[in-house]
Design an enzyme around this catalytic site. Structure first.
Site, mmCIF file in Angstrom:
data_model
loop_
_atom_site.group_PDB
_atom_site.id
_atom_site.type_symbol
_atom_site.label_atom_id
_atom_site.label_comp_id
_atom_site.label_asym_id
_atom_site.label_seq_id
_atom_site.Cartn_x
_atom_site.Cartn_y
_atom_site.Cartn_z
ATOM 1 N N ASN A 17 0.542 -0.819 0.488
ATOM 2 C CA ASN A 17 -0.074 -0.082 0.259
ATOM 3 C C ASN A 17 0.765 1.235 -0.486
ATOM 4 O OD1 ASN A 17 -3.137 -0.343 0.050
ATOM 5 N ND2 ASN A 17 -2.403 -1.777 1.777
ATOM 6 N N HIS A 111 -8.419 -0.557 6.282
ATOM 7 C CA HIS A 111 -7.942 -1.588 6.955
ATOM 8 C C HIS A 111 -9.166 -2.427 6.342
ATOM 9 C CE1 HIS A 111 -9.205 -4.412 10.310
ATOM 10 N NE2 HIS A 111 -10.532 -4.376 9.618
ATOM 11 N N SER A 138 -11.650 -0.316 3.547
ATOM 12 C CA SER A 138 -12.128 0.382 4.445
ATOM 13 C C SER A 138 -10.515 1.740 4.346
ATOM 14 C CB SER A 138 -13.688 0.823 5.791
ATOM 15 O OG SER A 138 -13.677 0.097 4.956
ATOM 16 N N ASP A 147 -10.125 1.244 14.626
ATOM 17 C CA ASP A 147 -10.953 0.632 13.587
ATOM 18 C C ASP A 147 -12.501 1.152 13.574
ATOM 19 O OD1 ASP A 147 -8.307 -0.796 12.129
ATOM 20 O OD2 ASP A 147 -9.717 -2.499 12.887
HETATM 21 C C1 GRF Z 1 -3.336 -4.143 4.141
HETATM 22 O O1 GRF Z 1 -4.552 -5.699 3.712
HETATM 23 C C2 GRF Z 1 -3.436 -3.286 4.828
HETATM 24 O O2 GRF Z 1 -5.664 -3.258 4.714
HETATM 25 C C3 GRF Z 1 -4.418 -3.688 6.673
HETATM 26 O O3 GRF Z 1 -3.102 -4.369 6.578
HETATM 27 C C4 GRF Z 1 -2.622 -4.784 4.752
HETATM 28 C C5 GRF Z 1 -1.064 -3.772 4.441
HETATM 29 O O4 GRF Z 1 -0.382 -4.506 3.570
HETATM 30 N N1 GRF Z 1 -4.108 -2.647 7.663
HETATM 31 P P1 GRF Z 1 0.796 -3.916 2.978
HETATM 32 O O5 GRF Z 1 2.293 -3.953 3.753
HETATM 33 O O6 GRF Z 1 0.319 -2.848 1.888
HETATM 34 O O7 GRF Z 1 1.839 -5.521 1.561
#
Ligand code: GRF
Length: 321
Positions: A17, A111, A138, A147
């Site tokens: 992300n 999340h 979300s 959350d």
């Molecule tokens: C994601 O699925 C996010 O929603 C959750 O943790 C995960 C992180 O994945 N909070 P990354 O490290 O960004 O691949």
């Protein structure tokens, strides 16, 4: 091009992300820049990528530290990088209340569920066990309760036959990578977006008794007292007469009060063209950290000074209780 918001991204793991946020920031006129990637795990793969992309990084293992001390060190790194927003992206630490409160309104998280469903861990397994047709993700504001902050954006992802928590997680991540950069850009751009500011002002103004909205000289205005005899108590001014301000114009008690506000807090108040002469003050809305409770108080005050006696009398009576 407008100045970009500076964001710090906190990660604990893969950081996909975070990568999506970084690459989105490099396309076109994105509203933010990633100025720091920080982690509680020095081995987090995302750190390497961030460094390779020329972004400042910071890592500090939390082992052996109190939550407060670790949070304080992370926060110091964020401040050092001069970031205005903290964007959590798979940061697997519960943050201390005081830290969260200091960044209220300026800290976001993603999340992997359709909140308010499945707060906490193992969201995908829980969605599968429940037999849901959809999972999702979300983006929300971070508040002390886990959350539970305001949801800013969501996207639904179908569950398909044979899905496992892992297969579902990777499909949800595809959606996250689209959603997060957009939601962050939109959120950090809100404070200077005239339509978002007007919408917020409108909500507060029209919540007051017997108000309506009517255009005046091309600007949205808010009146009290009914269709025929209504009086304006507020205007929304979008960069009028060469000012860079998007502002609420409200009535003050006197010219002295107006001049005093403008002199002591020029970052918040100004004397607007024309209206200033009759004691209206401009309250700047396109600045970060606007206190909307204060805006609501200004609206109430201005409303009261324009409202007919039959309305204010009721309030005066209510005030005595
Ligand atoms: C994601 O699925 C996010 O929603 C959750 O943790 C995960 C992180 O994945 N909070 P990354 O490290 O960004 O691949």
């Amino acid at each position: 091009m407008a100045e970009k918001a500076r964001i710090a991204v906190l990660i604990s793991g893969a950081g996909t992300n975070m990568a999506a946020l970084v690459y989105a920031s490099r396309i076109g006129d994105c509203a933010y820049d990633v100025v720091l990637v920080a982690s509680n795990d020095p081995e987090a793969p995302g750190l390497k990528l961030a460094a390779a992309e020329g972004i400042a990084t910071f890592a500090l293992p939390h082992k052996g530290m109190t939550r407060e001390a670790h949070d304080a060190a992370m926060e110091a790194a964020v401040r050092e990088a001069d970031a205005e927003y903290i964007v959590l992206a798979g940061y697997m630490r519960i943050l201390s209340d005081a830290f969260v409160q200091r960044w209220q309104g300026q800290m976001l998280n993603i999340h992997p569920s359709l909140l308010p469903l499945y707060k906490g861990l193992d969201t995908h397994a829980r969605a599968l066990t429940a037999g849901d047709s959809h999972a999702g993700t979300s983006v929300h504001l971070v508040t002390p309760e886990l959350d539970a902050g305001e949801v800013l954006a969501q996207v639904r992802v179908p569950i398909v036959t044979g899905d496992t928590p892992e297969s579902l997680a990777s499909r949800v991540k595809l959606a996250e990578h689209q959603l997060y950069p957009r939601a962050v850009a939109e959120y950090v751009g809100r404070w200077r977006d005239p339509s978002a500011l007007l919408a917020r002002l409108r909500e507060h103004a029209l919540a007051l008794p017997e108000t309506d909205e009517r255009e005046s000289h091309g600007s949205p205005g808010f009146r009290v007292g009914g269709e025929k005899t209504g009086k304006y108590f507020a205007y929304f001014a979008d960069q009028h007469h060469g000012t860079p301000h998007i502002a609420l114009l409200a009535r003050t008690g006197s010219m002295d009060e107006l001049l005093n506000l403008v002199e002591t807090q020029p970052e918040v108040y100004f004397k607007p063209a024309y209206y200033g002469a009759s004691g209206w003050v401009g309250i700047i809305l396109n600045r970060p950290g606007v206190d909307w409770d204060e805006i609501a108080t200004w609206l109430q005050r201005s409303w009261r000074s324009a409202a007919p006696k039959r309305l204010t009398r009721l309030l005066d009576i209510a005030d005595t209780f």
